[in-house]
Design a protein around this motif. Structure first.
Motif, short mmCIF file in Angstrom:
data_model
loop_
_atom_site.label_atom_id
_atom_site.label_comp_id
_atom_site.label_asym_id
_atom_site.label_seq_id
_atom_site.Cartn_x
_atom_site.Cartn_y
_atom_site.Cartn_z
N LEU A 93 -33.09 -8.47 -6.03
CA LEU A 93 -32.53 -8.46 -7.38
C LEU A 93 -32.38 -7.03 -7.91
N CYS A 94 -33.29 -6.17 -7.51
CA CYS A 94 -33.25 -4.77 -7.95
C CYS A 94 -32.07 -4.01 -7.33
N LEU A 95 -31.49 -4.55 -6.29
CA LEU A 95 -30.37 -3.87 -5.63
C LEU A 95 -29.11 -3.84 -6.50
N TRP A 96 -28.95 -4.81 -7.39
CA TRP A 96 -27.74 -4.83 -8.23
C TRP A 96 -27.68 -3.65 -9.18
N PRO A 97 -28.76 -3.31 -9.91
CA PRO A 97 -28.68 -2.11 -10.74
C PRO A 97 -28.50 -0.83 -9.91
N ILE A 98 -29.08 -0.79 -8.73
CA ILE A 98 -28.91 0.36 -7.85
C ILE A 98 -27.45 0.46 -7.40
N THR A 99 -26.88 -0.68 -7.05
CA THR A 99 -25.47 -0.72 -6.67
C THR A 99 -24.59 -0.25 -7.82
N LEU B 253 -33.16 -2.16 2.67
CA LEU B 253 -34.30 -2.95 2.20
C LEU B 253 -34.84 -3.84 3.32
N ASP B 254 -33.95 -4.48 4.08
CA ASP B 254 -34.41 -5.32 5.18
C ASP B 254 -35.16 -4.51 6.23
N ARG B 255 -34.72 -3.30 6.49
CA ARG B 255 -35.45 -2.43 7.42
C ARG B 255 -36.87 -2.16 6.92
N LEU B 256 -37.01 -2.01 5.63
CA LEU B 256 -38.33 -1.81 5.05
C LEU B 256 -39.25 -2.98 5.39
N HIS C 103 -23.72 -2.48 -1.89
CA HIS C 103 -24.79 -3.47 -1.94
C HIS C 103 -25.22 -3.89 -0.54
N ALA C 104 -24.26 -4.09 0.37
CA ALA C 104 -24.60 -4.46 1.74
C ALA C 104 -25.41 -3.35 2.42
N PHE C 105 -25.02 -2.10 2.17
CA PHE C 105 -25.75 -0.98 2.74
C PHE C 105 -27.19 -0.95 2.20
N ILE D 77 -42.13 -2.49 -5.57
CA ILE D 77 -41.63 -3.81 -5.99
C ILE D 77 -41.55 -4.73 -4.79
N ALA D 78 -41.03 -4.22 -3.68
CA ALA D 78 -40.91 -5.04 -2.46
C ALA D 78 -42.28 -5.47 -1.96
N ARG D 79 -43.21 -4.55 -1.96
CA ARG D 79 -44.55 -4.83 -1.44
C ARG D 79 -45.29 -5.85 -2.30
N HIS D 80 -45.18 -5.73 -3.61
CA HIS D 80 -45.96 -6.59 -4.51
C HIS D 80 -45.17 -7.78 -5.04
N GLY D 81 -43.85 -7.65 -5.16
CA GLY D 81 -43.05 -8.73 -5.72
C GLY D 81 -42.31 -9.56 -4.69
#
Length: 137
Positions: free
Chosen positions: A19-25, A68-71, A61-63, A8-12
């Motif tokens: 936005l995907c982080l909220w369901p993960i959180t 994600l930013d490291r990615l 969420h911050a974690f 998702i990060a690579r293509h979107g």
């Protein structure tokens, strides 16, 4: 799950991936008890008062946003970030004279980011990209 987020990060892009982080959180805060308890315990210790569920959610969420930013950083997408470093002149003077702090980059991402401050990166010889092999303590 991680492979999906990477795709998702690579293509979107970064916005969609964030936005995907909220369901993960929500998953980690509502379903995963050990992570929720660890987050609340740490926050309670640091704040000196009991941390609620919302505080734990913001912490998780911050974690996840940091990961994600490291990615993106590892992918060379420095254009997505506004990184500013201030007050490096005394440190630069030490490094220019072959001295300086004892630094150890525990991860490749940290080493890469360190090099990015001076335009370097993996294999950079600018004196800012410290690795365990080059560190003298």
């Amino acid at each position: 799950m991680i492979a999906l987020l990477v795709a998702i990060a690579r293509h979107g892009g970064r916005g969609l991936a964030r936005l995907c982080l909220w369901p993960i959180t929500a998953y980690f805060v509502l379903v995963r008890g050990p992570e929720r308890r660890a987050s609340r315990a740490w926050l309670s210790r640091v704040r000196g008062r009991r941390a609620g569920l919302w505080a734990a959610a913001r912490h998780v969420h911050a974690f996840s946003a940091t990961i994600l930013d490291r990615l993106f950083l590892l992918g060379g997408r420095m254009d997505l970030f506004d990184i500013r470093v201030h007050g490096l002149e005394p440190l630069e003077a030490l490094v220019d004279h072959g001295r300086g702090p004892c630094c150890s980059a525990r991860t490749w991402a940290a080493s890469t980011l360190c090099g990015c401050w001076r335009g370097g990166g993996p294999g950079c010889s600018c004196g800012w990209c410290w690795t365990a092999a080059r560190t003298r303590c």
